[in-house]
Scaffold this motif. Structure first.
Motif, PDB file in Angstrom:
ATOM      1  N   ALA A 169       1.182  -1.108   0.081  1.00 11.70           N
ATOM      2  CA  ALA A 169       0.070   0.174   0.055  1.00 11.70           C
ATOM      3  C   ALA A 169       1.080   0.921  -0.125  1.00 11.70           C
ATOM      4  O   ALA A 169       1.978   1.631   1.002  1.00 11.70           O
ATOM      5  CB  ALA A 169      -0.912  -0.016   1.017  1.00 11.70           C
ATOM      6  N   LEU A 170       0.718   2.083  -1.157  1.00 11.33           N
ATOM      7  CA  LEU A 170       1.439   3.409  -1.038  1.00 11.33           C
ATOM      8  C   LEU A 170       0.418   4.141  -0.912  1.00 11.33           C
ATOM      9  O   LEU A 170      -0.564   4.488  -1.491  1.00 11.33           O
ATOM     10  CB  LEU A 170       2.248   3.778  -3.048  1.00 11.33           C
ATOM     11  N   ASP A 171       1.204   5.453   0.250  1.00  9.20           N
ATOM     12  CA  ASP A 171       0.253   6.277  -0.135  1.00  9.20           C
ATOM     13  C   ASP A 171       0.309   8.032  -0.540  1.00  9.20           C
ATOM     14  O   ASP A 171       1.416   7.053  -2.153  1.00  9.20           O
ATOM     15  CB  ASP A 171       1.343   7.353   1.128  1.00  9.20           C
ATOM     16  N   LEU A 172      -0.066   8.581  -1.140  1.00 14.73           N
ATOM     17  CA  LEU A 172      -0.129   9.534  -2.410  1.00 14.73           C
ATOM     18  C   LEU A 172       2.039  10.455  -2.202  1.00 14.73           C
ATOM     19  O   LEU A 172       1.856  10.603  -3.587  1.00 14.73           O
ATOM     20  CB  LEU A 172      -0.322  10.678  -2.076  1.00 14.73           C
ATOM     21  N   ILE A 173       2.398  11.210  -0.987  1.00 17.00           N
ATOM     22  CA  ILE A 173       3.640  10.733  -0.898  1.00 17.00           C
ATOM     23  C   ILE A 173       4.512  10.396  -2.030  1.00 17.00           C
ATOM     24  O   ILE A 173       5.503  10.149  -3.158  1.00 17.00           O
ATOM     25  CB  ILE A 173       4.384  10.975  -0.137  1.00 17.00           C
ATOM     26  N   ASP A 174       4.541   8.571  -1.470  1.00 17.19           N
ATOM     27  CA  ASP A 174       5.171   7.709  -2.382  1.00 17.19           C
ATOM     28  C   ASP A 174       4.860   7.082  -3.421  1.00 17.19           C
ATOM     29  O   ASP A 174       5.902   7.269  -4.018  1.00 17.19           O
ATOM     30  CB  ASP A 174       4.807   6.236  -1.347  1.00 17.19           C
ATOM     31  N   ARG A 175       3.382   7.960  -4.262  1.00 18.52           N
ATOM     32  CA  ARG A 175       2.944   7.412  -5.354  1.00 18.52           C
ATOM     33  C   ARG A 175       3.363   8.829  -6.387  1.00 18.52           C
ATOM     34  O   ARG A 175       4.145   7.907  -7.707  1.00 18.52           O
ATOM     35  CB  ARG A 175       1.381   7.244  -5.482  1.00 18.52           C
ATOM     36  N   LYS A 176       3.233   9.779  -5.776  1.00 14.77           N
ATOM     37  CA  LYS A 176       4.184  10.720  -6.354  1.00 14.77           C
ATOM     38  C   LYS A 176       5.865  10.372  -6.883  1.00 14.77           C
ATOM     39  O   LYS A 176       5.961  11.058  -8.006  1.00 14.77           O
ATOM     40  CB  LYS A 176       3.775  11.848  -5.775  1.00 14.77           C
ATOM     41  N   ILE A 177       6.427  10.248  -5.381  1.00 15.80           N
ATOM     42  CA  ILE A 177       8.103   9.868  -6.143  1.00 15.80           C
ATOM     43  C   ILE A 177       8.029   8.822  -7.073  1.00 15.80           C
ATOM     44  O   ILE A 177       8.811   8.628  -7.585  1.00 15.80           O
ATOM     45  CB  ILE A 177       8.770   9.431  -4.794  1.00 15.80           C
ATOM     46  N   VAL A 178       7.433   7.374  -6.290  1.00 17.53           N
ATOM     47  CA  VAL A 178       7.057   6.872  -7.426  1.00 17.53           C
ATOM     48  C   VAL A 178       7.105   7.051  -9.283  1.00 17.53           C
ATOM     49  O   VAL A 178       7.846   6.759 -10.454  1.00 17.53           O
ATOM     50  CB  VAL A 178       6.580   5.689  -7.628  1.00 17.53           C
TER      51      VAL A 178
END
Length: 157
Positions: free
Chosen positions: A3-12
């Protein structure tokens, strides 16, 4: 699935767009400072979300002017045949991707070669290495769209 939060998804998403981007710029774009951003990148790598960083190349400029999608039907579905097939394709770097399929085809291969003669050599090498029931080749005339980036949702909901 992690599960990725919004910040992790933006980084990816940023790294899929440009893996050479400095951490400071990524941090700025996702709303973090540099150290927490770097720690998140390290965690994404450790958990297997990020699996590598590569340079993308123009195949034509490297002499790979022909892309072929090859459908393979196996003569049987035994463990022995699958192992033999796997060993054979591992020796052929022109085979860029291999997918085991459901449906009419058993395997779908993406092949990059210089020309038709090079593909014919690969075809003969593959069919000499392992018994195959049927092969269907589809030759690419034009690559209309290509991406290595997944459509990660970066919207704040």
């Amino acid at each position: 699935m992690t599960a990725l939060d919004l910040i992790d998804r933006k980084i990816v998403a940023e790294l899929m767009r440009d893996a050479t981007m400095p951490v400071a710029r990524i941090a700025d774009r996702v709303g973090l400072t540099q150290t927490p951003c770097w720690k998140r990148i390290q965690k994404l790598e450790a958990t297997g979300v990020l699996t590598g960083r590569v340079a993308l190349a123009n195949p034509a400029r490297l002499g790979f002017g022909l892309t072929v999608f090859v459908g393979v039907e196996a003569p049987d579905h035994s463990s022995e045949w699958r192992q033999q097939f796997s060993r054979a394709i591992d020796t052929m770097p022109e085979i860029m991707e291999v997918y085991r399929m459901a449906g009419e085809l058993d395997y779908l291969l993406r092949v990059s070669v210089s020309d038709m003669a090079d593909f014919d050599r690969l075809y003969r090498d593959l069919t000499d290495a392992v018994p195959i029931k049927n092969i269907t080749s589809h030759f690419v005339m034009e690559r209309m769209r290509f991406s290595t980036s997944y459509p990660v949702d970066t919207r704040n909901r």
